[in-house]
Design an enzyme around this catalytic site. Structure first.
Site: not given
Length: 137
Positions: A31, A33, A119
């Site tokens: 996932h 954000h 990342y």
């Protein structure tokens, strides 16, 4: 993260089509954000996400299982159908959301220190002097 460059390209393409600023981002294996700033008077998160998702998906081989429902809707199995959207209400809310983005790799046990996760725009914000390199561990 095997496909990070494809994701970066999808974001760049979406930004060229519908400008927005990435204030904060972290990409984890399953996932991501983001905190975005859209142009004044523009609240079109949905089409931006659709473009990012489709742009990224087109860059990958189709080799994952897809249910009949996903096939009928021309969806890939790599994305959830929805996203969570929140409009920042004030400076404290902004700081809390950016901090949440940056602490996420630690929260999910990926690293012990925020600075160890590559990342993330955290490193950009450290270079800009917005965060100390040793923030949150």
């Amino acid at each position: 993260m095997e496909h990070i460059d494809a994701l970066r390209e999808a974001f760049r393409d979406a930004q060229r089509a519908r400008p927005f600023e990435i204030t904060a981002i972290v990409v984890l294996p399953d996932h991501l954000h983001c905190v975005w700033q859209l142009p004044e008077g523009d609240s079109d998160y949905s089409n931006r996400w659709a473009q990012i998702k489709s742009g990224f998906s087109r860059r990958l081989r189709i080799d994952e299982y897809r249910s009949k429902t996903r096939l009928a809707k021309r969806e890939r199995g790599i994305w959830q159908r929805r996203f969570w959207e929140h409009v920042i209400t004030d400076d404290e809310d902004f700081i809390n959301h950016v901090n949440y983005v940056y602490i996420n790799p630690v929260k999910h046990g990926m690293v012990c220190r925020v600075s160890d996760w590559p990342y993330s725009s955290f490193h950009r914000d450290v270079a800009r002097g917005l965060y100390p390199a040793d923030w949150a561990g």
